[in-house]
Design an enzyme around this catalytic site. Structure first.
Site, PDB file in Angstrom:
ATOM      1  N   GLY A  79       0.825  -1.199   0.000  1.00  0.00           N
ATOM      2  CA  GLY A  79       0.000   0.000   0.000  1.00  0.00           C
ATOM      3  C   GLY A  79       0.858   1.246   0.000  1.00  0.00           C
ATOM      4  CB  SER A  80       0.122   4.661   1.180  1.00  0.00           C
ATOM      5  OG  SER A  80      -0.938   4.854   0.263  1.00  0.00           O
TER       6      SER A  80
END
Length: 635
Positions: free
Chosen positions: A326-327
């Protein structure tokens, strides 16, 4: 009719026969004499040794297994003495009758009989074999009162493995179990067969397996004189065993326990590393299990419960689970862009809330976008559009090469299990990887649109929590990467001498300090004004971090609404951090499976870990996934 005999001819024939018989007898005696000389003179030493071997038996004495402690001396694995009921087959008469009679005095279960039969097939006639282990004081007393009824049966004290903290750090420590044919092959390949005579147990997972030959020790022997029936007569000589070496870990048991409690009943993983050494401070995989269940052979019911549990407690998620980052991937993407000249810190893009590529629109989490976004803002507020554009500009080959240098997509070589066979490589996507992964030509082609999602840590990206933690530790250590390891010292039990397991630097990536400062400043901003601000409000130290949320399945353009999605399909929550910023002592990666947003589930766990490790603060209770509000853009 009369016959005439020739006396001289008859005498000659008699003499010939007599001579032949004499020669034959002499030849026979010569053969016997030759054989006698061969056996008694020429082969004397050989047959004397064989006779001595038949008269003297060597009974192995199993050594004490080494103790495992944490960095502060807290015992994580030790041995304790307990009574076992043992039978010497050569002295016990009819075994079936003996066992049946014993079962009237002490409870003997079918599994005890089955184990006894297996050990009987492997043992010698004069060796004692356990029929029941870990007797209670009451059982010992009952048998002692009727011992006269059972020749060849006695109570002995044996050592058993114990894990005092139970489930705490079980995936790191591992467990021991009975030796199987596969284990015997491993022992044989390592040329350790002689040292495992009489040994019933061996390390199966974790540190118990990786450091098996250090922990096992050196087997001792007792010379016993036996009769023709295989019965022991007397002891001639005893060579004592040498206890296995002890392991002192880098792990902090209290930190480990606090972290496991912080997860509560949620699935997930956390790895905390000392950036300057690569020493593991905490290695958590939840749910966990009690390794004590395996010490004397796990029951079928317990094995079924562990093996068939939907949350898979036997899987070590820290090294076996591969998840989209993810981020949390974004700071590494930003650093790569700076190092490779694809962006400058002040270079900004206009974010309308989406990025169009071909006929597909890649949307940002924030409807309407973030406006003008430079690198600092892209990390602090986790702007997807910035990284869609960056991934497109960098291209998959450049991304893959840079991320591979940090260790993504490679085994870390942590000292768990048998070599590194239990560790997953994860997936570092590249055109070469795709060609190997898929069979059909149309599947093997890398499409430019697939690169876009890679930039925000989605797409084919899949990494283990320990890879993410190791990369974070490398960032905290300004580009110097160390191999993660759990053992600090190997301690000789005879001399007490400590043999340090030296930190192993893998490489210095040579990142520019000015580029690192940009990333450090932005990651501080995450916890000051960005997606991690709520979780780290009031922190007494400066911490760099990044929240992350990873999709479990594609929404296909729909809006994510947690309450409308089954729990096992909800997004994974992630968080990476290191602190204190002036000289980081700890770097970590947190994953909460199906936990939703990183700020909501993962960051509060990280806060508890950092508060305890840096300040000695004990949490008031485990993190609750409803405690924290969703921050900023939902990361």
């Amino acid at each position: 009719m009369s016959s005439f005999h020739n006396p001289e001819a008859d005498t000659d024939r008699f003499r010939f026969r007599l001579g032949f018989a004499a020669v034959f007898v002499l030849l026979c005696f010569a053969v016997l004499l030759g054989r006698f000389i061969w056996l008694q003179v020429i082969q004397h030493d050989f047959y004397r040794t064989r006779a001595e071997d038949n008269r003297i038996a060597l009974i192995p004495i199993v050594p004490n297994r080494g103790v495992i402690t944490d960095r502060n001396g807290v015992v994580l694995a030790r041995n304790y003495s307990a009574f076992t009921l043992e039978i010497t087959p050569s002295q016990a008469g009819n075994l079936d009758e003996t066992i049946s009679a014993l079962s009237e005095v002490i409870e003997i279960l079918p599994k005890d009989r089955k184990r006894f039969k297996r050990l009987l097939d492997e043992a010698k006639n004069f060796e004692s074999i356990p029929i029941r282990t870990r007797l209670s004081d009451e059982e010992v007393a009952r048998f002692a009162a009727q011992r006269y009824r059972f020749p060849g049966v006695e109570v002995k004290a044996r050592l058993f493995r114990q894990y005092p903290l139970g489930h705490v750090a079980s995936h790191a420590i591992g467990y021991i179990g009975r030796i199987t044919d596969r284990d015997l092959k491993w022992i044989e390949d390592a040329e350790k067969t002689a040292n495992y005579k009489g040994t019933d147990h061996i390390g199966k997972t974790g540190l118990e397996q990786h450091y098996e030959f250090e922990l096992h020790g050196i087997t001792g022997y007792e010379q016993v004189e036996i009769d023709a029936g295989g019965r022991a007569l007397r002891s001639l000589k005893r060579i004592p065993p040498v206890s296995g070496n002890n392991l002192q870990l880098t792990l902090d048991a209290k930190l480990q326990e606090i972290t496991e409690k912080a997860f509560g009943d949620r699935k997930g993983a956390l790895v905390a590393i000392e950036p300057e050494t690569g020493g593991i401070l905490a290695l958590v995989s939840t749910p966990t299990y009690d390794p004590n269940l395996f010490v004397d052979g796990i029951t079928p019911d317990n094995w079924k419960e562990l093996n068939e549990h939907p949350d898979k407690p036997m899987i070590n998620r820290t090294i076996n689970g591969a998840y989209p980052p993810g981020s949390t991937f974004k700071p590494f993407m930003a650093l790569g862009a700076l190092e490779l000249g694809k962006r400058t810190p002040g270079q900004a893009i206009a974010d309308p809330g989406y990025f169009n590529f071909g006929n597909h629109q890649f949307r940002d989490d924030k409807k309407g976008g973030h406006g003008m976004v430079d690198m600092y803002k892209s990390i602090v507020h986790s702007c997807d559009t910035y990284y869609y554009m960056l991934a497109n500009d960098m291209g998959i080959d450049m991304i893959s090469k840079f991320m591979g240098s940090i260790g993504f997509g490679s085994k870390t070589g942590i000292d768990l299990g048998k070599d590194d066979s239990g560790e997953s490589r994860g997936v570092l996507p590249s055109p070469e990887w795709k060609k190997q992964r898929f069979k059909r030509p149309e599947q093997q082609k890398w499409y430019a649109g697939e690169t876009i999602s890679i930039g925000i840590g989605q797409g084919y990206n899949a990494y283990t929590p320990i890879q993410l933690a190791s990369a974070t530790a490398t960032l905290a250590n300004n580009g110097v990467m160390f191999r993660p390891h759990l053992v600090r010292n190997i301690v000789d039990t005879r001399s007490g001498e400590k043999r340090p397991v030296e930190p192993q630097p893998l490489r210095d990536l040579g990142w520019k300090q000015k580029n690192l400062e940009v990333i450090h400043r932005a990651m501080i901003g995450v916890n000051k004004e960005g997606t991690g601000a709520r979780a780290f409000a009031g922190a007494e130290y400066t911490v760099g971090g990044k929240t992350g949320t990873a999709q479990v399945f594609s929404l296909k353009g729909s809006q994510y609404k947690e309450s409308a999605i089954k729990k096992n399909l909800r997004d994974h929550a992630l968080y990476i951090a290191y602190a204190p910023m002036d000289k980081p002592k700890i770097a970590l990666a947190v994953l909460v499976e199906n936990g939703g947003f990183g700020a909501q589930s993962a960051a509060p766990i990280a806060r508890m870990v950092l508060d305890y490790y840096l300040l000695g603060k004990l949490p008031k209770g485990a993190a609750n996934e409803d405690d924290a509000a969703v921050e900023d853009d939902g990361e």
